[in-house]
Design a protein around this motif. Structure first.
Motif, PDB file in Angstrom:
ATOM      1  N   ILE A  93       0.869  -1.180   0.000  1.00  0.00           N
ATOM      2  CA  ILE A  93       0.000   0.000   0.000  1.00  0.00           C
ATOM      3  C   ILE A  93       0.906   1.230   0.000  1.00  0.00           C
ATOM      4  N   VAL A  94       0.622   2.168  -0.887  1.00  0.00           N
ATOM      5  CA  VAL A  94       1.464   3.372  -0.993  1.00  0.00           C
ATOM      6  C   VAL A  94       0.573   4.607  -0.867  1.00  0.00           C
ATOM      7  N   GLY A  95       1.021   5.571  -0.084  1.00  0.00           N
ATOM      8  CA  GLY A  95       0.330   6.867  -0.018  1.00  0.00           C
ATOM      9  C   GLY A  95      -1.034   6.815   0.628  1.00  0.00           C
ATOM     10  N   HIS A  96      -1.211   5.918   1.611  1.00  0.00           N
ATOM     11  CA  HIS A  96      -2.486   5.912   2.346  1.00  0.00           C
ATOM     12  C   HIS A  96      -2.713   7.304   2.936  1.00  0.00           C
ATOM     13  N   SER A  97      -3.964   7.696   3.062  1.00  0.00           N
ATOM     14  CA  SER A  97      -4.253   9.063   3.537  1.00  0.00           C
ATOM     15  C   SER A  97      -3.684   9.311   4.933  1.00  0.00           C
ATOM     16  N   GLU A  98      -3.571   8.237   5.739  1.00  0.00           N
ATOM     17  CA  GLU A  98      -2.972   8.424   7.068  1.00  0.00           C
ATOM     18  C   GLU A  98      -1.494   8.738   6.954  1.00  0.00           C
ATOM     19  N   ARG A  99      -0.829   8.191   5.960  1.00  0.00           N
ATOM     20  CA  ARG A  99       0.588   8.511   5.741  1.00  0.00           C
ATOM     21  C   ARG A  99       0.725   9.922   5.161  1.00  0.00           C
ATOM     22  N   ARG A 100      -0.190  10.277   4.279  1.00  0.00           N
ATOM     23  CA  ARG A 100      -0.133  11.631   3.709  1.00  0.00           C
ATOM     24  C   ARG A 100      -0.367  12.654   4.818  1.00  0.00           C
ATOM     25  N   GLU A 101      -1.349  12.365   5.712  1.00  0.00           N
ATOM     26  CA  GLU A 101      -1.700  13.349   6.727  1.00  0.00           C
ATOM     27  C   GLU A 101      -0.714  13.380   7.895  1.00  0.00           C
ATOM     28  N   TYR A 102      -0.429  12.217   8.506  1.00  0.00           N
ATOM     29  CA  TYR A 102       0.381  12.216   9.735  1.00  0.00           C
ATOM     30  C   TYR A 102       1.880  12.183   9.465  1.00  0.00           C
ATOM     31  N   PHE A 103       2.281  11.708   8.293  1.00  0.00           N
ATOM     32  CA  PHE A 103       3.712  11.574   8.020  1.00  0.00           C
ATOM     33  C   PHE A 103       4.131  12.425   6.823  1.00  0.00           C
ATOM     34  N   HIS A 104       3.229  13.325   6.453  1.00  0.00           N
ATOM     35  CA  HIS A 104       3.518  14.364   5.464  1.00  0.00           C
ATOM     36  C   HIS A 104       4.043  13.824   4.147  1.00  0.00           C
ATOM     37  N   GLU A 105       3.516  12.713   3.687  1.00  0.00           N
ATOM     38  CA  GLU A 105       3.946  12.184   2.388  1.00  0.00           C
ATOM     39  C   GLU A 105       3.312  13.023   1.280  1.00  0.00           C
ATOM     40  N   SER A 106       4.156  13.527   0.406  1.00  0.00           N
ATOM     41  CA  SER A 106       3.687  14.392  -0.684  1.00  0.00           C
ATOM     42  C   SER A 106       3.308  13.547  -1.901  1.00  0.00           C
ATOM     43  N   ASP A 107       2.625  14.169  -2.851  1.00  0.00           N
ATOM     44  CA  ASP A 107       2.304  13.479  -4.112  1.00  0.00           C
ATOM     45  C   ASP A 107       3.583  12.967  -4.769  1.00  0.00           C
ATOM     46  N   GLU A 108       4.628  13.766  -4.706  1.00  0.00           N
ATOM     47  CA  GLU A 108       5.894  13.416  -5.349  1.00  0.00           C
ATOM     48  C   GLU A 108       6.517  12.177  -4.683  1.00  0.00           C
ATOM     49  N   ILE A 125      -0.470  -0.560  -4.331  1.00  0.00           N
ATOM     50  CA  ILE A 125      -1.873  -0.134  -4.216  1.00  0.00           C
ATOM     51  C   ILE A 125      -1.801   1.331  -3.809  1.00  0.00           C
ATOM     52  N   VAL A 126      -1.980   2.208  -4.777  1.00  0.00           N
ATOM     53  CA  VAL A 126      -1.774   3.639  -4.532  1.00  0.00           C
ATOM     54  C   VAL A 126      -3.089   4.271  -4.079  1.00  0.00           C
ATOM     55  N   CYS A 127      -3.073   4.871  -2.890  1.00  0.00           N
ATOM     56  CA  CYS A 127      -4.302   5.446  -2.332  1.00  0.00           C
ATOM     57  C   CYS A 127      -4.446   6.918  -2.717  1.00  0.00           C
ATOM     58  N   VAL A 128      -5.637   7.256  -3.133  1.00  0.00           N
ATOM     59  CA  VAL A 128      -5.967   8.654  -3.444  1.00  0.00           C
ATOM     60  C   VAL A 128      -7.328   8.949  -2.818  1.00  0.00           C
ATOM     61  N   GLY A 129      -7.641  10.218  -2.651  1.00  0.00           N
ATOM     62  CA  GLY A 129      -8.961  10.554  -2.101  1.00  0.00           C
ATOM     63  C   GLY A 129      -8.955  11.925  -1.460  1.00  0.00           C
ATOM     64  N   GLU A 130     -10.138  12.531  -1.450  1.00  0.00           N
ATOM     65  CA  GLU A 130     -10.274  13.892  -0.939  1.00  0.00           C
ATOM     66  C   GLU A 130     -10.732  13.907   0.515  1.00  0.00           C
ATOM     67  N   VAL A 131     -10.480  15.005   1.228  1.00  0.00           N
ATOM     68  CA  VAL A 131     -11.016  15.167   2.581  1.00  0.00           C
ATOM     69  C   VAL A 131     -12.405  15.805   2.471  1.00  0.00           C
ATOM     70  N   LEU A 132     -13.124  15.818   3.587  1.00  0.00           N
ATOM     71  CA  LEU A 132     -14.517  16.267   3.567  1.00  0.00           C
ATOM     72  C   LEU A 132     -14.664  17.706   3.057  1.00  0.00           C
ATOM     73  N   SER A 133     -13.774  18.594   3.519  1.00  0.00           N
ATOM     74  CA  SER A 133     -13.926  19.999   3.110  1.00  0.00           C
ATOM     75  C   SER A 133     -13.743  20.137   1.592  1.00  0.00           C
ATOM     76  N   GLU A 134     -12.888  19.304   1.015  1.00  0.00           N
ATOM     77  CA  GLU A 134     -12.686  19.358  -0.439  1.00  0.00           C
ATOM     78  C   GLU A 134     -13.932  18.871  -1.185  1.00  0.00           C
TER      79      GLU A 134
END
Ligand code: PGA
Length: 254
Positions: A93-108, A125-134
């Motif tokens: 699994i790559v780029g799960h939203s928890e990794r993007r949010e808590y561990f600051h993983e960028s798109d790059e 398994i590349v994770c993508v997805g928007e947050v509620l405000s988006e």
């Protein structure tokens, strides 16, 4: 025809002993039966060997929840692709939203990890997805486009057999709130259209797009019946042998 991938993400749950028991319980439910879907469980790193051992001789596969971009060396606390392969992993699994949010993983960074995983013979398994405000702002497609484009520009269309994308609306993860089947299909189709723009239709038809976010036995049937939903990335419900197996069983009927 794309084969369903029913993937469990155990997150930071299930130490080796508990993971072994859970894997054995899942495998036991399918002792007399085989299945056509692909079934994958992703335990924490430390529990991977126990789960791989429990799944030996079964159809179940084991994967990881994250990986580093370097081969080896002075990267305290990190795990490489070769270590994961050695331990029996097939997917990461790559780029799960928890990794993007808590561990600051960028798109790059997510794109670099995806490329590394594929180059080294694992499947991302590349994770993508928007947050509620988006979503509320109506920019959910824009956000997902940015995340998907970042990954696709690093890859070639010969990678369409290996690449798996998971659409996980962040507002649906662990909240009990699921995207409606229509919301899921709309975004999955949007992602497939994006892939078509990069790689053409023949390749985009091969890429599997999973749905994730509070998938449970009682909503899995409707979600998996959508044309562009090719499986699930399941968190909470994959921590129970019963509910994970139920979802796998449902995928067999579609
Ligand atoms: P959930 O998690 O099924 O518990 O919502 C899904 C995920 O984060 O992959």
């Amino acid at each position: 025809m794309r084969t369903f991938l029913i993937a469990g993400n155990w997150k930071m749950n299930a130490a080796p002993g508990a993971a072994k028991k859970l894997a054995e319980d899942i495998a036991a439910k399918w002792k007399e039966e085989s299945f056509h879907s692909e079934a994958l469980l992703c335990p924490p790193f430390i529990s991977i060997p126990a789960v791989a051992a429990a799944f030996e001789g079964t159809q179940f596969k084991v994967g990881a929840q994250n990986v580093h971009t370097e081969n080896d060396g002075a990267y305290t606390g990190e795990i490489s692709t070769s270590m994961l392969k050695d331990a029996g992993c097939e997917y990461v699994i790559v780029g799960h939203s928890e990794r993007r949010e808590y561990f600051h993983e960028s798109d790059e960074l997510v794109a670099q990890k995806t490329k590394k995983v594929i180059d080294d013979g694992l499947k991302p398994i590349v994770c993508v997805g928007e947050v509620l405000s988006e979503r509320k702002e109506g920019i959910h497609q824009e956000v997902v486009k940015r995340q998907v484009d970042a990954v696709l520009t690093h890859l070639g269309n010969d990678e369409s057999d290996t690449l798996v994308i998971a659409y996980e609306p962040v507002w649906a993860i662990g909240t009990g709130e699921t995207a409606t089947p229509q919301q899921a299909q709309e975004m999955h189709q949007f992602i497939r259209d994006l892939i078509t723009q990069h790689w053409g239709e023949t390749s985009s038809e091969k890429v599997r797009i999973l749905y994730g976010g509070s998938m449970k036995p009682d909503n899995a049937g409707e979600l998996l019946s959508q044309k562009d939903v090719d499986g699930g990335l399941i968190g909470g419900a994959s921590l129970s042998a019963g509910s994970y197996s139920e979802i796998l069983k449902i995928s067999e009927t579609i």
